[in-house]
Design a protein around this motif. Sequence first.
Motif, PDB file in Angstrom:
ATOM      1  N   ARG A 152       0.818  -1.206   0.000  1.00  0.00           N
ATOM      2  CA  ARG A 152       0.000   0.000   0.000  1.00  0.00           C
ATOM      3  C   ARG A 152       0.859   1.266   0.000  1.00  0.00           C
ATOM      4  NH1 ARG A 152      -4.651  -1.305   4.598  1.00  0.00           N
ATOM      5  NH2 ARG A 152      -4.979  -3.513   4.035  1.00  0.00           N
ATOM      6  N   VAL A 153       2.006   1.172   0.663  1.00  0.00           N
ATOM      7  CA  VAL A 153       2.861   2.344   0.862  1.00  0.00           C
ATOM      8  C   VAL A 153       3.874   2.515  -0.266  1.00  0.00           C
ATOM      9  CG1 VAL A 153       4.674   3.329   2.338  1.00  0.00           C
ATOM     10  CG2 VAL A 153       2.621   2.314   3.361  1.00  0.00           C
ATOM     11  N   LYS A 154       4.522   1.420  -0.666  1.00  0.00           N
ATOM     12  CA  LYS A 154       5.604   1.519  -1.643  1.00  0.00           C
ATOM     13  C   LYS A 154       5.606   0.321  -2.592  1.00  0.00           C
ATOM     14  CE  LYS A 154      10.602   2.362  -2.003  1.00  0.00           C
ATOM     15  NZ  LYS A 154      10.493   3.603  -2.829  1.00  0.00           N
ATOM     16  N   PRO A 155       4.722   0.313  -3.574  1.00  0.00           N
ATOM     17  CA  PRO A 155       4.791  -0.728  -4.597  1.00  0.00           C
ATOM     18  C   PRO A 155       6.177  -0.694  -5.246  1.00  0.00           C
ATOM     19  CG  PRO A 155       2.756   0.527  -4.804  1.00  0.00           C
ATOM     20  CD  PRO A 155       3.608   1.267  -3.818  1.00  0.00           C
ATOM     21  N   GLY A 156       6.732  -1.859  -5.480  1.00  0.00           N
ATOM     22  CA  GLY A 156       8.085  -1.913  -6.019  1.00  0.00           C
ATOM     23  C   GLY A 156       9.146  -2.051  -4.945  1.00  0.00           C
ATOM     24  N   ALA A 157       8.727  -2.013  -3.674  1.00  0.00           N
ATOM     25  CA  ALA A 157       9.685  -2.152  -2.577  1.00  0.00           C
ATOM     26  C   ALA A 157      10.413  -3.489  -2.675  1.00  0.00           C
ATOM     27  CB  ALA A 157       8.968  -2.049  -1.238  1.00  0.00           C
ATOM     28  N   ARG A 158      11.645  -3.488  -2.206  1.00  0.00           N
ATOM     29  CA  ARG A 158      12.461  -4.705  -2.263  1.00  0.00           C
ATOM     30  C   ARG A 158      12.198  -5.573  -1.046  1.00  0.00           C
ATOM     31  NH1 ARG A 158      18.079  -6.361  -1.768  1.00  0.00           N
ATOM     32  NH2 ARG A 158      18.406  -8.020  -3.296  1.00  0.00           N
ATOM     33  N   VAL A 159      11.918  -6.849  -1.307  1.00  0.00           N
ATOM     34  CA  VAL A 159      11.666  -7.838  -0.259  1.00  0.00           C
ATOM     35  C   VAL A 159      12.588  -9.016  -0.514  1.00  0.00           C
ATOM     36  CG1 VAL A 159       9.957  -9.387   0.769  1.00  0.00           C
ATOM     37  CG2 VAL A 159       9.249  -7.138  -0.101  1.00  0.00           C
ATOM     38  N   VAL A 160      13.210  -9.539   0.545  1.00  0.00           N
ATOM     39  CA  VAL A 160      14.057 -10.722   0.378  1.00  0.00           C
ATOM     40  C   VAL A 160      13.513 -11.864   1.231  1.00  0.00           C
ATOM     41  CG1 VAL A 160      16.124  -9.434  -0.224  1.00  0.00           C
ATOM     42  CG2 VAL A 160      15.696  -9.971   2.176  1.00  0.00           C
ATOM     43  N   PHE A 161      13.563 -13.036   0.668  1.00  0.00           N
ATOM     44  CA  PHE A 161      13.161 -14.258   1.359  1.00  0.00           C
ATOM     45  C   PHE A 161      14.387 -15.151   1.481  1.00  0.00           C
ATOM     46  CE2 PHE A 161      11.824 -18.765   0.665  1.00  0.00           C
ATOM     47  CZ  PHE A 161      11.272 -18.983   1.920  1.00  0.00           C
ATOM     48  N   LEU A 162      14.708 -15.558   2.714  1.00  0.00           N
ATOM     49  CA  LEU A 162      15.861 -16.424   2.960  1.00  0.00           C
ATOM     50  C   LEU A 162      15.511 -17.864   2.606  1.00  0.00           C
ATOM     51  CD1 LEU A 162      17.292 -15.129   6.360  1.00  0.00           C
ATOM     52  CD2 LEU A 162      18.581 -15.406   4.234  1.00  0.00           C
ATOM     53  N   ASP A 163      16.014 -18.315   1.484  1.00  0.00           N
ATOM     54  CA  ASP A 163      15.764 -19.698   1.066  1.00  0.00           C
ATOM     55  C   ASP A 163      16.897 -20.571   1.581  1.00  0.00           C
ATOM     56  OD1 ASP A 163      15.213 -22.099  -0.071  1.00  0.00           O
ATOM     57  OD2 ASP A 163      15.220 -21.395  -2.147  1.00  0.00           O
ATOM     58  N   THR A 164      16.657 -21.254   2.682  1.00  0.00           N
ATOM     59  CA  THR A 164      17.678 -22.091   3.308  1.00  0.00           C
ATOM     60  C   THR A 164      17.866 -23.432   2.608  1.00  0.00           C
ATOM     61  OG1 THR A 164      16.087 -23.144   4.799  1.00  0.00           O
ATOM     62  CG2 THR A 164      17.111 -21.083   5.550  1.00  0.00           C
ATOM     63  N   ASP A 165      17.018 -23.744   1.648  1.00  0.00           N
ATOM     64  CA  ASP A 165      16.956 -25.051   0.968  1.00  0.00           C
ATOM     65  C   ASP A 165      16.270 -26.103   1.831  1.00  0.00           C
ATOM     66  OD1 ASP A 165      18.362 -24.463  -1.509  1.00  0.00           O
ATOM     67  OD2 ASP A 165      20.181 -24.349  -0.293  1.00  0.00           O
ATOM     68  N   PHE A 166      15.833 -25.715   3.039  1.00  0.00           N
ATOM     69  CA  PHE A 166      15.226 -26.674   3.955  1.00  0.00           C
ATOM     70  C   PHE A 166      13.805 -26.279   4.342  1.00  0.00           C
ATOM     71  CE2 PHE A 166      19.761 -27.620   5.464  1.00  0.00           C
ATOM     72  CZ  PHE A 166      19.853 -28.767   4.705  1.00  0.00           C
ATOM     73  N   HIS A 167      13.158 -25.467   3.550  1.00  0.00           N
ATOM     74  CA  HIS A 167      11.795 -25.061   3.878  1.00  0.00           C
ATOM     75  C   HIS A 167      10.795 -26.167   3.527  1.00  0.00           C
ATOM     76  CE1 HIS A 167      12.561 -20.979   5.113  1.00  0.00           C
ATOM     77  NE2 HIS A 167      13.312 -20.776   4.043  1.00  0.00           N
ATOM     78  N   PHE A 168       9.644 -26.106   4.193  1.00  0.00           N
ATOM     79  CA  PHE A 168       8.549 -27.014   3.870  1.00  0.00           C
ATOM     80  C   PHE A 168       8.071 -26.749   2.432  1.00  0.00           C
ATOM     81  CE2 PHE A 168       8.252 -26.791   8.502  1.00  0.00           C
ATOM     82  CZ  PHE A 168       7.929 -28.088   8.875  1.00  0.00           C
ATOM     83  N   LYS A 169       7.535 -27.778   1.796  1.00  0.00           N
ATOM     84  CA  LYS A 169       6.947 -27.601   0.467  1.00  0.00           C
ATOM     85  C   LYS A 169       5.853 -26.554   0.518  1.00  0.00           C
ATOM     86  CE  LYS A 169       4.430 -29.982  -3.223  1.00  0.00           C
ATOM     87  NZ  LYS A 169       3.351 -28.977  -3.263  1.00  0.00           N
TER      88      LYS A 169
END
Length: 236
Positions: free
Chosen positions: A59-76
């Motif tokens: 709502r505030v900043k479309p285009g904002a940068r978001v990072v997701f930590l992919d540990t390779d061990f996440h649930f499906k």
Amino acid sequence: MILDYPTTTQEEVEKVNEELDGRNALDIVKWGYETYGDDLVYACSLGAEGMVLLDLINRVKPGARVVFLDTDFHFKQTYDLLKKVREHFPDLSIESIKPELSVKEQSEQYGDKLWETAPDKCCALRKLEPLEKELSKHKAWMSGLRREQSPTRKNTQFVNIDNRFQSIKIAPLIHWTWDEVWEHIKENNLPYNILHDQNFPSIGCFHCTSAVLDGQDSRSGRWSGSGKTECGLHKE
């Protein structure tokens, strides 16, 4: 006032928090992007709180940068949610970041099941080091911490000096309850991890996450029985 750790003092942070006292979560998100702009990144774990913050950020900043930590061990189910989140928030720039070591390389260097033999080391390799590398590019980062989540988080402020990552950590949801998080998700028809429907309030890597029992705090399903309660991202 733009707080720039490590030059920022605790007194300056306290003054900012006094000025922000009484503001709601959307106000804090706005303050964060007005203050830091593209120097603010949201590190999202895709938990229930994450769905709320993604909605507010969009709502505030479309285009904002978001990072997701992919540990390779996440649930499906977590990887399935990541796809849904990208479809639901097409204007947000949601990037997966990964550890330097592959699962095979980690096993070769440190042995199998490092999450059992040395869980802190596993978290350091697969979470702390990649996030540290990412946060070094920004002055501030945003987190979905809430005070009621656990005793270790009860003193979190809207704006915090993060000694671990030499950064400013912004936590807009500190006053929210678990019920309020879910009210927002349902009222706004936001996607969420279906494991939440199976008594998983806090969801991390599948090796180290279990369902919680009634009456336990939301973090009790993480590293159950080990005495470990945090991966280290939020330890000062």
